[in-house]
Design a protein around this motif. Structure first.
Motif, PDB file in Angstrom:
ATOM      1  N   GLY A   1      -3.972  -9.361 -34.750  1.00 30.86           N
ATOM      2  CA  GLY A   1      -5.144  -8.507 -34.701  1.00 30.86           C
ATOM      3  C   GLY A   1      -5.532  -7.957 -36.052  1.00 30.86           C
ATOM      4  O   GLY A   1      -4.803  -8.077 -37.029  1.00 30.86           O
ATOM      5  N   PHE A   2      -6.719  -7.359 -36.068  1.00 32.80           N
ATOM      6  CA  PHE A   2      -7.226  -6.641 -37.230  1.00 32.80           C
ATOM      7  C   PHE A   2      -7.079  -5.157 -36.948  1.00 32.80           C
ATOM      8  O   PHE A   2      -7.393  -4.704 -35.842  1.00 32.80           O
ATOM      9  N   TYR A   3      -6.635  -4.391 -37.938  1.00 31.79           N
ATOM     10  CA  TYR A   3      -6.370  -2.969 -37.748  1.00 31.79           C
ATOM     11  C   TYR A   3      -6.909  -2.150 -38.917  1.00 31.79           C
ATOM     12  O   TYR A   3      -6.957  -2.623 -40.049  1.00 31.79           O
ATOM     13  N   ARG A   4      -7.282  -0.913 -38.601  1.00 32.83           N
ATOM     14  CA  ARG A   4      -7.617   0.080 -39.623  1.00 32.83           C
ATOM     15  C   ARG A   4      -6.375   0.934 -39.819  1.00 32.83           C
ATOM     16  O   ARG A   4      -5.781   1.419 -38.841  1.00 32.83           O
ATOM     17  N   VAL A   5      -5.981   1.128 -41.071  1.00 26.40           N
ATOM     18  CA  VAL A   5      -4.821   1.945 -41.401  1.00 26.40           C
ATOM     19  C   VAL A   5      -5.310   3.151 -42.190  1.00 26.40           C
ATOM     20  O   VAL A   5      -5.959   3.005 -43.224  1.00 26.40           O
ATOM     21  N   ASP A   6      -5.030   4.338 -41.680  1.00 26.15           N
ATOM     22  CA  ASP A   6      -5.299   5.584 -42.387  1.00 26.15           C
ATOM     23  C   ASP A   6      -3.950   6.139 -42.802  1.00 26.15           C
ATOM     24  O   ASP A   6      -3.133   6.479 -41.950  1.00 26.15           O
ATOM     25  N   HIS A   7      -3.717   6.207 -44.094  1.00 26.96           N
ATOM     26  CA  HIS A   7      -2.424   6.607 -44.639  1.00 26.96           C
ATOM     27  C   HIS A   7      -2.542   8.009 -45.209  1.00 26.96           C
ATOM     28  O   HIS A   7      -3.370   8.269 -46.063  1.00 26.96           O
ATOM     29  N   TYR A   8      -1.721   8.924 -44.712  1.00 26.21           N
ATOM     30  CA  TYR A   8      -1.725  10.318 -45.158  1.00 26.21           C
ATOM     31  C   TYR A   8      -0.400  10.617 -45.833  1.00 26.21           C
ATOM     32  O   TYR A   8       0.646  10.557 -45.194  1.00 26.21           O
ATOM     33  N   GLY A   9      -0.414  10.954 -47.095  1.00 24.48           N
ATOM     34  CA  GLY A   9       0.824  11.313 -47.780  1.00 24.48           C
ATOM     35  C   GLY A   9       1.785  10.149 -47.890  1.00 24.48           C
ATOM     36  O   GLY A   9       1.394   9.000 -47.969  1.00 24.48           O
ATOM     37  N   THR A  10       3.065  10.450 -47.842  1.00 25.76           N
ATOM     38  CA  THR A  10       4.062   9.417 -48.094  1.00 25.76           C
ATOM     39  C   THR A  10       4.474   8.622 -46.867  1.00 25.76           C
ATOM     40  O   THR A  10       4.804   7.458 -46.967  1.00 25.76           O
ATOM     41  N   ARG A  11       4.486   9.246 -45.685  1.00 23.20           N
ATOM     42  CA  ARG A  11       4.997   8.524 -44.519  1.00 23.20           C
ATOM     43  C   ARG A  11       4.125   8.614 -43.279  1.00 23.20           C
ATOM     44  O   ARG A  11       4.431   7.962 -42.285  1.00 23.20           O
ATOM     45  N   GLN A  12       3.089   9.382 -43.298  1.00 21.96           N
ATOM     46  CA  GLN A  12       2.258   9.531 -42.109  1.00 21.96           C
ATOM     47  C   GLN A  12       1.111   8.537 -42.152  1.00 21.96           C
ATOM     48  O   GLN A  12       0.422   8.409 -43.161  1.00 21.96           O
ATOM     49  N   MET A  13       0.926   7.845 -41.041  1.00 25.48           N
ATOM     50  CA  MET A  13      -0.205   6.942 -40.954  1.00 25.48           C
ATOM     51  C   MET A  13      -0.680   6.822 -39.520  1.00 25.48           C
ATOM     52  O   MET A  13       0.071   7.077 -38.582  1.00 25.48           O
ATOM     53  N   ARG A  14      -1.927   6.457 -39.403  1.00 25.94           N
ATOM     54  CA  ARG A  14      -2.534   6.198 -38.095  1.00 25.94           C
ATOM     55  C   ARG A  14      -3.099   4.787 -38.153  1.00 25.94           C
ATOM     56  O   ARG A  14      -3.752   4.410 -39.117  1.00 25.94           O
ATOM     57  N   ILE A  15      -2.848   4.017 -37.115  1.00 31.97           N
ATOM     58  CA  ILE A  15      -3.326   2.638 -37.051  1.00 31.97           C
ATOM     59  C   ILE A  15      -4.159   2.469 -35.790  1.00 31.97           C
ATOM     60  O   ILE A  15      -3.719   2.831 -34.699  1.00 31.97           O
ATOM     61  N   MET A  16      -5.361   1.926 -35.977  1.00 28.06           N
ATOM     62  CA  MET A  16      -6.270   1.693 -34.857  1.00 28.06           C
ATOM     63  C   MET A  16      -6.773   0.262 -34.903  1.00 28.06           C
ATOM     64  O   MET A  16      -7.095  -0.244 -35.979  1.00 28.06           O
ATOM     65  N   PRO A  17      -6.855  -0.385 -33.750  1.00 28.56           N
ATOM     66  CA  PRO A  17      -7.391  -1.754 -33.739  1.00 28.56           C
ATOM     67  C   PRO A  17      -8.865  -1.767 -34.149  1.00 28.56           C
ATOM     68  O   PRO A  17      -9.620  -0.867 -33.808  1.00 28.56           O
ATOM     69  N   LEU A  18      -9.256  -2.778 -34.888  1.00 25.10           N
ATOM     70  CA  LEU A  18     -10.657  -3.036 -35.198  1.00 25.10           C
ATOM     71  C   LEU A  18     -11.175  -4.036 -34.178  1.00 25.10           C
ATOM     72  O   LEU A  18     -10.384  -4.704 -33.493  1.00 25.10           O
ATOM     73  N   ALA A  19     -12.469  -4.185 -34.095  1.00 25.75           N
ATOM     74  CA  ALA A  19     -13.053  -5.164 -33.172  1.00 25.75           C
ATOM     75  C   ALA A  19     -12.458  -6.542 -33.448  1.00 25.75           C
ATOM     76  O   ALA A  19     -12.361  -6.960 -34.598  1.00 25.75           O
ATOM     77  N   GLN A  20     -12.049  -7.214 -32.415  1.00 32.78           N
ATOM     78  CA  GLN A  20     -11.393  -8.514 -32.567  1.00 32.78           C
ATOM     79  C   GLN A  20     -12.433  -9.636 -32.632  1.00 32.78           C
ATOM     80  O   GLN A  20     -13.462  -9.574 -31.985  1.00 32.78           O
ATOM     81  N   PRO A  21     -12.140 -10.680 -33.421  1.00 30.75           N
ATOM     82  CA  PRO A  21     -13.049 -11.810 -33.513  1.00 30.75           C
ATOM     83  C   PRO A  21     -13.073 -12.605 -32.224  1.00 30.75           C
ATOM     84  O   PRO A  21     -12.112 -12.582 -31.450  1.00 30.75           O
ATOM     85  N   ARG A  22     -14.176 -13.277 -32.009  1.00 29.18           N
ATOM     86  CA  ARG A  22     -14.291 -14.129 -30.797  1.00 29.18           C
ATOM     87  C   ARG A  22     -14.111 -15.568 -31.138  1.00 29.18           C
ATOM     88  O   ARG A  22     -14.321 -16.046 -32.146  1.00 29.18           O
TER      89      ARG A  22
END
Length: 92
Positions: A71-92
């Motif tokens: 899959g494709f994902y958006r990664v939001d990285h906060y500081g040294t170890r905190q991150m949030r990962i969300m799926p992006l729209a998947q290709p067809r």
């Protein structure tokens, strides 16, 4: 400090390297990184790209059609170890 970027995660290292090479040849910024633990599937490597280039990344992906995509994902990285990962729209 927050950094946001996109990743494409695959089951095969070969596909990671193929997409990264195709993106670079297309003039897009791309690199290979360790897949974040939160995605934790596949070969352990992902292609990193700029979120602003996601439409172009999808276009290159569709042309290349490498297979083995998790899959494709958006990664939001906060500081040294905190991150949030969300799926992006998947290709067809």
């Amino acid at each position: 400090m927050q950094a946001s970027f996109g990743i494409a995660s695959f089951r095969s290292r070969t596909q990671v390297l193929r997409l990264e090479d195709a993106l670079r040849r297309s003039g897009l910024s791309a690199g290979v990184i360790s897949t974040p633990r939160e995605v934790a599937m596949g070969c352990g490597l992902s292609v990193r790209f700029e979120l602003s280039e996601y439409p172009q990344v999808l276009s290159v992906y569709r042309r290349l059609n490498p297979g083995a995509l998790i899959g494709f994902y958006r990664v939001d990285h906060y500081g040294t170890r905190q991150m949030r990962i969300m799926p992006l729209a998947q290709p067809r």
